[in-house]
Design a protein around this motif. Structure first.
Motif, PDB file in Angstrom:
ATOM      1  N   ILE B  81       0.872  -1.189   0.000  1.00  0.00           N
ATOM      2  CA  ILE B  81       0.000   0.000   0.000  1.00  0.00           C
ATOM      3  C   ILE B  81       0.908   1.239   0.000  1.00  0.00           C
ATOM      4  O   ILE B  81       1.783   1.379   0.875  1.00  0.00           O
ATOM      5  CB  ILE B  81      -0.927  -0.004   1.229  1.00  0.00           C
ATOM      6  CG1 ILE B  81      -1.771  -1.295   1.207  1.00  0.00           C
ATOM      7  CG2 ILE B  81      -1.818   1.234   1.266  1.00  0.00           C
ATOM      8  CD1 ILE B  81      -2.470  -1.588   2.527  1.00  0.00           C
ATOM      9  N   GLU B  84      -0.855   7.665  -2.807  1.00  0.00           N
ATOM     10  CA  GLU B  84      -1.541   7.716  -4.107  1.00  0.00           C
ATOM     11  C   GLU B  84      -0.685   8.353  -5.189  1.00  0.00           C
ATOM     12  O   GLU B  84      -0.714   7.957  -6.355  1.00  0.00           O
ATOM     13  CB  GLU B  84      -2.835   8.497  -3.937  1.00  0.00           C
ATOM     14  CG  GLU B  84      -3.776   8.371  -5.112  1.00  0.00           C
ATOM     15  CD  GLU B  84      -5.081   9.091  -4.833  1.00  0.00           C
ATOM     16  OE1 GLU B  84      -6.116   8.611  -5.321  1.00  0.00           O
ATOM     17  OE2 GLU B  84      -5.074  10.120  -4.126  1.00  0.00           O
ATOM     18  N   ARG B 244      -8.467  -4.434  -3.049  1.00  0.00           N
ATOM     19  CA  ARG B 244      -8.178  -3.005  -3.331  1.00  0.00           C
ATOM     20  C   ARG B 244      -9.335  -2.115  -2.865  1.00  0.00           C
ATOM     21  O   ARG B 244      -9.137  -1.077  -2.225  1.00  0.00           O
ATOM     22  CB  ARG B 244      -7.970  -2.799  -4.830  1.00  0.00           C
ATOM     23  CG  ARG B 244      -6.586  -3.124  -5.278  1.00  0.00           C
ATOM     24  CD  ARG B 244      -6.352  -2.617  -6.692  1.00  0.00           C
ATOM     25  NE  ARG B 244      -4.983  -2.857  -7.078  1.00  0.00           N
ATOM     26  CZ  ARG B 244      -4.617  -3.506  -8.185  1.00  0.00           C
ATOM     27  NH1 ARG B 244      -5.538  -3.997  -8.989  1.00  0.00           N
ATOM     28  NH2 ARG B 244      -3.348  -3.657  -8.462  1.00  0.00           N
ATOM     29  N   ASP B 245     -10.532  -2.562  -3.231  1.00  0.00           N
ATOM     30  CA  ASP B 245     -11.721  -1.775  -2.865  1.00  0.00           C
ATOM     31  C   ASP B 245     -11.798  -1.580  -1.355  1.00  0.00           C
ATOM     32  O   ASP B 245     -12.124  -0.491  -0.860  1.00  0.00           O
ATOM     33  CB  ASP B 245     -12.993  -2.482  -3.366  1.00  0.00           C
ATOM     34  CG  ASP B 245     -13.118  -2.380  -4.873  1.00  0.00           C
ATOM     35  OD1 ASP B 245     -12.361  -1.568  -5.470  1.00  0.00           O
ATOM     36  OD2 ASP B 245     -13.932  -3.118  -5.468  1.00  0.00           O
ATOM     37  N   HIS B 248      -9.167   0.950  -0.261  1.00  0.00           N
ATOM     38  CA  HIS B 248      -9.551   2.321  -0.631  1.00  0.00           C
ATOM     39  C   HIS B 248     -10.679   2.859   0.221  1.00  0.00           C
ATOM     40  O   HIS B 248     -10.769   4.060   0.470  1.00  0.00           O
ATOM     41  CB  HIS B 248      -9.944   2.380  -2.124  1.00  0.00           C
ATOM     42  CG  HIS B 248      -8.748   2.314  -3.013  1.00  0.00           C
ATOM     43  ND1 HIS B 248      -8.730   1.612  -4.206  1.00  0.00           N
ATOM     44  CD2 HIS B 248      -7.492   2.848  -2.877  1.00  0.00           C
ATOM     45  CE1 HIS B 248      -7.538   1.709  -4.757  1.00  0.00           C
ATOM     46  NE2 HIS B 248      -6.764   2.467  -3.960  1.00  0.00           N
ATOM     47  N   SER B 249     -11.540   1.948   0.674  1.00  0.00           N
ATOM     48  CA  SER B 249     -12.657   2.410   1.508  1.00  0.00           C
ATOM     49  C   SER B 249     -12.148   2.943   2.853  1.00  0.00           C
ATOM     50  O   SER B 249     -12.759   3.820   3.441  1.00  0.00           O
ATOM     51  CB  SER B 249     -13.662   1.274   1.726  1.00  0.00           C
ATOM     52  OG  SER B 249     -13.081   0.263   2.532  1.00  0.00           O
ATOM     53  N   PRO B 252      -8.485   6.301   1.402  1.00  0.00           N
ATOM     54  CA  PRO B 252      -8.752   6.754   0.028  1.00  0.00           C
ATOM     55  C   PRO B 252      -7.518   7.313  -0.685  1.00  0.00           C
ATOM     56  O   PRO B 252      -7.426   7.235  -1.902  1.00  0.00           O
ATOM     57  CB  PRO B 252      -9.816   7.830   0.220  1.00  0.00           C
ATOM     58  CG  PRO B 252     -10.118   7.907   1.666  1.00  0.00           C
ATOM     59  CD  PRO B 252      -9.225   7.032   2.427  1.00  0.00           C
ATOM     60  N   THR B 254      -4.546   6.308  -1.114  1.00  0.00           N
ATOM     61  CA  THR B 254      -3.469   5.322  -1.333  1.00  0.00           C
ATOM     62  C   THR B 254      -3.707   4.546  -2.632  1.00  0.00           C
ATOM     63  O   THR B 254      -4.781   4.603  -3.220  1.00  0.00           O
ATOM     64  CB  THR B 254      -3.405   4.294  -0.184  1.00  0.00           C
ATOM     65  OG1 THR B 254      -4.674   3.666  -0.089  1.00  0.00           O
ATOM     66  CG2 THR B 254      -3.037   4.946   1.133  1.00  0.00           C
ATOM     67  N   GLN B 255      -2.675   3.854  -3.018  1.00  0.00           N
ATOM     68  CA  GLN B 255      -2.807   2.907  -4.138  1.00  0.00           C
ATOM     69  C   GLN B 255      -2.295   1.541  -3.645  1.00  0.00           C
ATOM     70  O   GLN B 255      -1.430   1.467  -2.769  1.00  0.00           O
ATOM     71  CB  GLN B 255      -2.023   3.369  -5.364  1.00  0.00           C
ATOM     72  CG  GLN B 255      -0.549   3.606  -5.119  1.00  0.00           C
ATOM     73  CD  GLN B 255       0.179   4.004  -6.404  1.00  0.00           C
ATOM     74  OE1 GLN B 255      -0.092   3.442  -7.467  1.00  0.00           O
ATOM     75  NE2 GLN B 255       1.075   4.977  -6.299  1.00  0.00           N
TER      76      GLN B 255
END
Lengths: 222, 420
Positions: B81, B84, B244-245, B248-249, B252, B254-255
């Motif tokens: 992680i 972003e 991933r979802d 992100h939840s 937010p 980050t990638q």
């Protein structure tokens, strides 16, 4: 040489020449002989005069250079090898000086050998009858090597008589026999001619002559 | 009289001639049978060997497959992680993420009720010069596993490096001859060498691990990290998108990328092992095939030579037999036996030699082939081969006897009867 009527053997103007290397030997030169049914004909001649050649030609085992041979009204030198073999099996019996018995067969089997040339071969009874008739009963299961010369010749004669042929061609058959055995063989041939068979016997043995109906002399070419 | 009686009596009379003919056929048939039996034994051994190897390979692959299944079941995804705005090209080029994110992110993730994410490892990494040693290093500050508050992790994945200690990559401790327990200074701070790693053949060999807060201090990046590793992330259907979802939840900004998958590596290793095993089997097959070819080549020369030699030998024996029986043939012709029957006398004898020679030769060849091939079981018995030799051996004998039989049948009986 003229024959009787009802001719069984007719040899007309037969010539035969052998070639050995470059040399040519004329064995028979324009020879004619005949024998009637039931006739005992002796062809007499010295060694080398062509007696055996004449006999082989008469039996269709040798082709002449020229001339014709009729046995039982059949001109045999015009027959194919197959038909000639069949004709011989039905009409001619051979007896040779050297017997030509098959060494590994018993006397009974040797006498029975002509049955190989026939479709029907239930001739054992006839063979035994001939063997007994010629005084060979106790020798029936012996091989030729165990027999005397006279016994061998009697075996060969029995073989020739198996199918009661019309003609018997005999070559010097007394040559190796003592007087007693020669007599047995010649008496059997006489008995055969008396029953209608024809014998052509070639020999140089004078004691055969008294059994012959007719003697023909064959002379060697000078 | 039957012609068979004459043949049998003649055989009994001339045993040597018959025996020599018989031996010749036995030798020929034994050579053929022996050669074919050896080829058959070769095939049986090859099949046994190859199927044994295939079975062994299957078993080994099954074990690997099972291991793989267990490993994949336990491993799940390994994720990284990142902030972003971290450029991935830079990450791959520099071997570390240059962009930063708050260390509190890891706590946010740990405090979430994530169902997929497990084993969180925050880290701060930066390539720098070790001033005291004048060496380029990748300084890595790690905090160890961050516990999930709603879970009870059974096993920590990576132990944290205790404060005041340092772990050195292989290239560093080896070149500087540093041992575990030694003291080293890094940017003025003294650390005790806790562990000297074995060679790994990657950037880890020039990496220095210390506690995260000490690294933040050295790099003047207090409260910052640049990556969170999430190991053994599980998800139904192994869907990376679902994981991933979930990240992100919670985070937010980050990638999420997948790190080099151990599962994939093990699968590759398993495939490689399978491939190597198959290649070994293929090599064995080729070796056996080439051995068989050599044997076939030898047999293809031996068999015709032996058959030809036997045929010639039988022909000569029959010619001798014909000469010996000239008088017999002469009298048979004189009594009216036809030419084909004279031939039959010899050809029947040839058939007897062929049949007896085939049977004796077959078993002689079977025995010899079995002994030479090192296998003597019922498996090498071949009824078809027996039938073939029972047909072809008499044919060979017939062919060899045909010319002498023809000579016998066509000989002029007058010559024999006149001469003797």
């Amino acid at each position: 040489m003229e024959g009787k009527s009802d001719c069984m053997i007719e040899i007309n103007n037969v010539t035969k020449t052998y070639t050995k290397g470059n040399a040519k030997v004329k064995a028979l030169d324009n020879v004619s002989i005949s024998a009637a049914k039931g006739e005992f004909v002796v062809v007499k001649g010295s060694s080398g005069c062509g007696k055996t050649t004449l006999l082989l030609i008469a039996g269709g085992l040798l082709q002449p250079d020229s001339g014709s041979i009729k046995i039982n009204s059949q001109e045999i030198n015009k027959l194919s090898q197959e038909n000639l073999a069949e004709f011989r099996a039905d009409n001619i019996g051979f007896v040779f000086q050297q017997y030509h018995l098959i060494p590994y067969l018993s006397i009974l089997e040797n006498v029975n050998i002509p049955s190989l040339a026939h479709q029907t071969n239930n001739t054992e009874a006839r063979a035994i009858e001939l063997i007994e008739d010629l005084g060979l009963k106790r020798r029936m299961l012996h091989t030729p090597a165990e027999l005397s010369a006279g016994e061998k010749q009697r075996t060969a004669l029995a073989r020739a008589l198996l199918y009661d042929p019309a003609v018997i061609l005999a070559d010097e058959i007394t040559g190796n026999l003592d007087e007693k055995n020669a007599l047995i063989v010649l008496e059997k041939l006489t008995e055969y001619t008396n029953s209608g068979g024809t014998v052509l016997l070639v020999t140089h043995d004078d004691k055969v002559i008294k059994f012959a109906d007719r003697v023909v002399e064959l002379k060697a070419e000078e | 009289m039957k012609i068979g009686l004459l043949v049998v009596k003649e055989i009994k009379r001339r045993k040597l001639n018959f025996s020599l003919g018989l031996l010749s056929v036995i030798f020929a048939v034994a050579s053929v049978t022996g050669a074919l039996t050896m080829l058959k034994i070769h095939d049986i051994n090859s099949d046994k060997l190859i199927s044994g190897k295939e079975k062994e390979t299957r078993e080994r692959l099954a074990v690997l497959q099972d291991d793989y299944r267990k490993i994949t079941k336990k491993l799940g995804f390994n994720l990284l992680i990142l902030p972003e705005d971290q450029n991935l090209s830079d990450l791959y080029a520099d071997d570390f993420a240059a962009k930063l994110m708050p260390e509190s992110y890891v706590d946010s993730l740990a405090n979430s009720r994530s169902i997929f994410i497990r084993h969180l490892l925050p880290s701060l990494q930066e390539k720098m010069i070790w001033p005291e040693k004048h060496r380029t290093i990748i300084l890595t500050g790690i905090r160890g596993e961050v516990p999930f508050l709603h879970k009870n992790p059974k096993e920590p994945i990576i132990q944290a490096v205790p404060k005041g200690t340092i772990v050195l990559g292989y290239e560093l401790h080896k070149s500087m001859q540093i041992k575990e327990g030694d003291k080293v200074t890094l940017k003025g701070d003294i650390f005790t060498v806790r562990k000297c790693n074995e060679a790994r053949g990657n950037k880890d060999d020039i990496t220095v691990w210390i506690a995260l807060d000490e690294a933040q201090k050295i790099l003047n990046k207090e409260g910052k990290i640049n990556a969170i590793q999430a190991l053994k992330c599980h998800c139904a259907g192994n869907s990376l998108a679902a994981v991933r979802d979930e990240v992100h939840s919670v985070l937010p900004g980050t990638q999420v990328i997948e790190k080099g998958s151990k599962v994939l590596m093990r699968a590759e290793a398993r495939d490689r092992a399978a491939r190597e095993a198959l290649e070994a089997i293929e090599a064995e097959k080729n070796h056996r095939k080439s051995m068989r070819k050599e044997q076939e080549h030898f047999a293809s020369i031996l068999v015709p030579v032996v058959l030809f030699g036997s045929g010639i030998w039988i022909a000569f024996l029959f010619i001798g037999n014909v000469r010996e029986r000239k008088s017999e043939i002469g009298i048979l012709r004189a009594v009216g036996v036809k030419e084909w029957k004279i031939m039959k006398l010899f050809l029947l004898k040839a058939v007897i030699i062929g049949v007896l020679g085939a049977i004796a030769g077959y078993f002689a060849g079977l025995g010899t082939g079995g002994i030479l091939g090192g296998q003597f079981t019922l498996k090498i018995f071949d009824i078809n081969l027996l039938l073939i030799v029972l047909i072809f051996a008499p044919i060979l004998a017939l062919m060899a006897a045909y010319v002498p039989a023809t000579i016998a049948a066509r000989q002029n009986p007058a010559n024999v009867l006149r001469e003797e």
